[in-house]
Design a protein around this motif. Structure first.
Motif, PDB file in Angstrom:
ATOM      1  N   THR A  82       4.641   1.660  12.794  1.00  0.00           N
ATOM      2  CA  THR A  82       3.725   1.152  13.814  1.00  0.00           C
ATOM      3  C   THR A  82       4.075   1.610  15.231  1.00  0.00           C
ATOM      4  O   THR A  82       3.213   2.112  15.955  1.00  0.00           O
ATOM      5  CB  THR A  82       3.676  -0.388  13.728  1.00  0.00           C
ATOM      6  N   SER A 139       0.829  -1.205   0.000  1.00  0.00           N
ATOM      7  CA  SER A 139       0.000   0.000   0.000  1.00  0.00           C
ATOM      8  C   SER A 139       0.864   1.256   0.000  1.00  0.00           C
ATOM      9  O   SER A 139       1.893   1.289   0.683  1.00  0.00           O
ATOM     10  CB  SER A 139      -0.860   0.032   1.270  1.00  0.00           C
ATOM     11  N   GLU A 159       1.738   3.911  17.811  1.00  0.00           N
ATOM     12  CA  GLU A 159       1.294   3.451  19.134  1.00  0.00           C
ATOM     13  C   GLU A 159       1.692   4.459  20.210  1.00  0.00           C
ATOM     14  O   GLU A 159       0.910   4.780  21.100  1.00  0.00           O
ATOM     15  CB  GLU A 159       1.932   2.095  19.501  1.00  0.00           C
ATOM     16  N   THR A 182      -5.854   6.404  13.250  1.00  0.00           N
ATOM     17  CA  THR A 182      -4.468   5.980  13.096  1.00  0.00           C
ATOM     18  C   THR A 182      -4.265   5.185  11.808  1.00  0.00           C
ATOM     19  O   THR A 182      -5.173   4.510  11.339  1.00  0.00           O
ATOM     20  CB  THR A 182      -4.062   5.089  14.288  1.00  0.00           C
ATOM     21  N   GLU A 183      -3.066   5.282  11.264  1.00  0.00           N
ATOM     22  CA  GLU A 183      -2.686   4.435  10.127  1.00  0.00           C
ATOM     23  C   GLU A 183      -1.237   4.004  10.309  1.00  0.00           C
ATOM     24  O   GLU A 183      -0.342   4.836  10.434  1.00  0.00           O
ATOM     25  CB  GLU A 183      -2.851   5.187   8.803  1.00  0.00           C
ATOM     26  N   ARG A 184      -1.045   2.686  10.339  1.00  0.00           N
ATOM     27  CA  ARG A 184       0.285   2.128  10.615  1.00  0.00           C
ATOM     28  C   ARG A 184       0.932   1.608   9.342  1.00  0.00           C
ATOM     29  O   ARG A 184       0.330   0.820   8.630  1.00  0.00           O
ATOM     30  CB  ARG A 184       0.159   0.987  11.635  1.00  0.00           C
ATOM     31  N   PHE A 185       2.190   2.018   9.129  1.00  0.00           N
ATOM     32  CA  PHE A 185       2.917   1.610   7.925  1.00  0.00           C
ATOM     33  C   PHE A 185       3.734   0.342   8.156  1.00  0.00           C
ATOM     34  O   PHE A 185       4.387  -0.138   7.240  1.00  0.00           O
ATOM     35  CB  PHE A 185       3.881   2.728   7.483  1.00  0.00           C
ATOM     36  N   GLY A 186       3.791  -0.189   9.378  1.00  0.00           N
ATOM     37  CA  GLY A 186       4.675  -1.323   9.678  1.00  0.00           C
ATOM     38  C   GLY A 186       6.019  -0.776  10.115  1.00  0.00           C
ATOM     39  O   GLY A 186       6.248   0.431  10.096  1.00  0.00           O
ATOM     40  N   GLY A 187       6.924  -1.686  10.534  1.00  0.00           N
ATOM     41  CA  GLY A 187       8.265  -1.236  10.903  1.00  0.00           C
ATOM     42  C   GLY A 187       8.309  -0.601  12.271  1.00  0.00           C
ATOM     43  O   GLY A 187       7.308  -0.516  12.980  1.00  0.00           O
ATOM     44  N   THR A 188       9.505  -0.179  12.646  1.00  0.00           N
ATOM     45  CA  THR A 188       9.713   0.363  13.994  1.00  0.00           C
ATOM     46  C   THR A 188       9.590   1.881  14.032  1.00  0.00           C
ATOM     47  O   THR A 188       8.906   2.447  13.218  1.00  0.00           O
ATOM     48  CB  THR A 188      11.093  -0.071  14.514  1.00  0.00           C
ATOM     49  N   PHE A 190      -9.091   6.696   7.049  1.00  0.00           N
ATOM     50  CA  PHE A 190      -8.000   7.646   7.272  1.00  0.00           C
ATOM     51  C   PHE A 190      -8.054   8.768   6.231  1.00  0.00           C
ATOM     52  O   PHE A 190      -7.063   9.142   5.633  1.00  0.00           O
ATOM     53  CB  PHE A 190      -6.640   6.930   7.227  1.00  0.00           C
TER      54      PHE A 190
END
Ligand SMILES: Cc1cc2nc3c(=O)[nH]c(=O)nc-3n(C[C@H](O)[C@H](O)[C@H](O)COP(=O)(O)OP(=O)(O)OC[C@H]3O[C@@H](n4cnc5c(N)ncnc54)[C@H](O)[C@@H]3O)c2cc1C
Ligand SMILES: [Zn+2]
Lengths: 230, 85
Positions: free
Chosen positions: A200, A42, A204, A222-228, A90
């Motif tokens: 992500t 995405s 958080e 919220t929208e999380r792209f992954g990763g730290t 979002f």
């Protein structure tokens, strides 16, 4: 194609029959290898609904499957397969009102560029506060556009740099925390509409921080792209 | 693990339900909480995609794809999916 930082490129797409999108939506990009193997990721739409082109801004992850291809190998004129625009949660348009608090970590700034351009293009009177977190000033995307956007009385832009900052840096330093969220954002009693986007762990932390400050979780998207983190 | 969220499933779900599902609401069978589909914790790194309740980890949705066929299972949604107020 526009190089934003050494690892980030904005790609303008010419799409046949684009149905139009809402600021904050994304598309799914599907790549097919010569052997038929397909993979999909995405990407948020970086342009406003009012812009002539649809563009994406992609950050290259060195060990990634899709992003190095989009950033380093894609050439003007190449074709890619897309699905979208998708994602109504979002998305922001003027009718949703505010005051608006946008919190971005790294490439989490992409959907907010669309929202801020839409804000301006639609002549919105909604006051906006944007907080961006980047590792360094060099890695902050859309730098020049952010400076221009901040010239609008209704738009307030704050930047925090987490790894290195120039000696004469007058913005914020360090990772996002409740203190920074409360100085750069709205108070809970102003009942802002908040959008948080990025890696992500960043999302958080920012969401938990705002809830701890008394903000209504129902007004935080919220929208999380992954990763730290950032 | 750094899970995604239900926004990441917007495209597939749009293909399956022919509409935007991210703003739809659900109720978790594990803890009874309600939320928007976009808020689910989504793990996409395995062979399929698994969506869990953000509060109690109950599996809400499992989705797999094989040769263009989708298989969708919603063990943790009581009233499968409701429009969010
Ligand atoms: C709704 C949505 C919108 C998105 N919008 C954008 C966007 O506008 N611009 C953009 O650049 N990306 C965006 N992303 C992230 C994008 O979809 C990909 O996850 C990202 O480009 C990595 O894909 P890859 O194939 O290169 O890496 P992969 O092969 O998937 O992963 C390579 C390695 O990097 C780790 N990783 C995966 N994702 C991230 C991450 N985001 N940060 C750090 N490490 C990660 C993985 O755990 C793995 O170890 C979005 C994601 C979602 C769900
Ligand atoms: Zn639950």
């Amino acid at each position: 194609m526009t190089v934003e930082t050494p690892r980030v490129t904005t790609i303008a797409l010419a799409i046949r029959d684009w149905p139009g999108h809402r600021a904050g939506q994304h598309v799914d990009v599907r790549l097919t290898a010569p052997d038929g193997y397909q993979t999909e990721r995405s990407y948020s739409i970086a342009s406003a609904p009012e812009d002539a082109d649809v563009s994406l801004t992609v950050e290259r992850l060195d060990d990634g499957e899709v992003s190095p291809y989009l950033v380093d190998e894609l050439r003007p004129g190449d074709e890619i397969e897309l699905r979208g625009p998708v994602g109504g949660y979002f998305a922001w348009d003027n009718e949703l009102g505010g005051p608006l608090f946008l919190v971005a970590g790294g490439s989490g700034l992409v959907p907010f560029r669309s929202m801020l351009r839409h804000h301006r293009a639609s002549g919105s009177r909604v006051p906006v506060r944007l907080l961006c977190s980047a590792r360094s000033l060099e890695l902050l995307i859309y730098r020049e556009e952010l400076i221009k956007l901040a010239a609008d009385d209704l738009v307030d832009v704050s930047v925090t740099l987490t790894r290195e900052a120039p000696d004469d840096w007058r913005g914020y330093r360090g990772r996002i925390d409740p203190a920074l969220l409360s100085t750069t954002g709205w108070s809970a009693k102003e009942e802002p509409l908040t959008y948080i986007c990025g890696p992500t762990a960043f999302v958080e932390t920012a969401a938990a921080g705002l809830v701890a400050l008394g903000h209504d979780p129902g007004r935080i998207r919220t929208e999380r792209f992954g990763g730290t983190g950032v | 693990m750094h899970p995604l969220d239900g926004n990441a499933m917007a495209g597939v779900m749009h293909d399956l339900f022919a509409r935007d599902m991210t703003t739809m609401g659900y109720q978790c069978t594990g803890c009874g909480k309600t939320g928007a589909v976009a808020e689910m914790a989504v793990y996409a790194s395995g062979p399929g995609t698994v969506a869990r309740c953000r509060d109690c980890d109950t599996i809400l949705l499992m989705l797999s794809e094989r040769r263009g066929m989708y298989c969708l299972d919603a063990p943790g949604m009581t009233h499968a999916i409701l429009p969010l107020a």
